[in-house]
Design an enzyme around this catalytic site. Structure first.
Site, PDB file in Angstrom:
ATOM      1  CG  HIS A  62      -1.991  -0.926   1.306  1.00 38.85           C
ATOM      2  ND1 HIS A  62      -2.211  -1.748   2.389  1.00 38.85           N
ATOM      3  CD2 HIS A  62      -2.969  -1.214   0.417  1.00 38.85           C
ATOM      4  CE1 HIS A  62      -3.274  -2.492   2.172  1.00 38.85           C
ATOM      5  NE2 HIS A  62      -3.757  -2.189   0.981  1.00 38.85           N
ATOM      6  CB  CYS A  90      -3.071  -2.089   9.320  1.00 44.08           C
ATOM      7  SG  CYS A  90      -1.826  -1.813   8.059  1.00 44.08           S
TER       8      CYS A  90
END
Length: 256
Positions: free
Chosen positions: A164, A251
């Site tokens: 990401h 996250c």
């Protein structure tokens, strides 16, 4: 500068967490008890910073459900739901939406958009959306429509080797970005101060900022020292069992 978040939505790892997705081959073994302990330590670090915790029960059926950031982001007073590119992650958003819907209007991205919020760097007045295997141009266009005149929205090609965009950079506030070398030039060209990740410490690029405090993964001492020298207070937390499944500190929570 945006106000510091005061609340966080989290969900501990469930029984199936060792089966979560990873790009590491072969997948390293996960110590589930240690993962739960590390998650509790992460939550405690947020509480020490004055963040109120809203904790959902673990979901034993969804291995990646602990990574609550990817499905939903609270942004500008709305809970915006992405669309998972990975079928295995398609069911994770609903429990998060149920928890957030009493607090915020819920908006969902629509097909053909695909977006993990782990690909979106939220800065003051701007969004930078990583174009990756998990996030596409259709999502970028929908983010532009949602942002309107409140924020600029720009796509960022995610460098090879990063899952990401936020694997390689974090917004610290005050127009300062912590970044790996591959992303330094991009942010400098847009007028941001870049704090470079220390050589050999690429895993330290993903940190979570609460005002002048930073929750950072343990094990990256030089990068932590650089942030301290730049004026941020760093709390290091062990998250090795989540790094085994491509996870970082951002996250594990939805901040708002």
């Amino acid at each position: 500068m945006s106000p510091a978040p005061t609340r966080a939505l989290v969900r501990p790892p469930g029984e199936s967490y060792p089966l979560a997705l990873t790009r590491i081959e072969p997948p390293p073994g996960v110590d589930l008890d240690l993962a739960r302990s590390q998650h509790a330590g992460y939550v405690a670090a947020l509480e020490r910073l004055g963040v109120q915790i809203l904790e959902l029960p673990p979901d034993d059926a969804l291995p990646d459900a602990v990574f609550v950031q990817d499905p939903v982001c609270v942004l500008d007073g709305r809970a915006i739901v992405g669309r998972a590119a990975m079928a295995a992650r398609g069911g994770e958003a609903e429990a998060l939406v149920s928890a957030l819907a009493p607090l915020f209007p819920v908006i969902r991205l629509e097909a053909p958009a695909a977006l993990d919020w782990g690909d979106v760097l939220v800065a003051d007045g701007a969004l930078f959306a990583g174009l990756s295997a998990r996030t596409n141009a259709a999502a970028l266009a929908q983010l532009r429509n949602l942002a309107g005149s409140a924020r600029t929205v720009e796509g960022v090609p995610v460098p090879e080797g990063l899952l990401h965009l936020l694997t390689g950079c974090s917004y610290l506030g005050e127009r300062t970005v912590l970044a790996v070398s591959e992303l330094e030039g991009f942010f400098r060209a847009r007028g941001y101060r870049v704090l470079p990740v220390a050589p050999g410490e690429a895993g330290s690029a993903n940190v979570l900022t609460v005002g002048r405090d930073v929750v950072a993964p343990a094990g990256y001492p030089e990068t932590a020292e650089r942030m301290e020298e730049a004026g941020w207070r760093v709390q290091e937390v062990p998250i090795g069992e989540f790094e085994k499944r491509d996870g970082g500190v951002t996250c594990l929570s939805i901040l708002f």
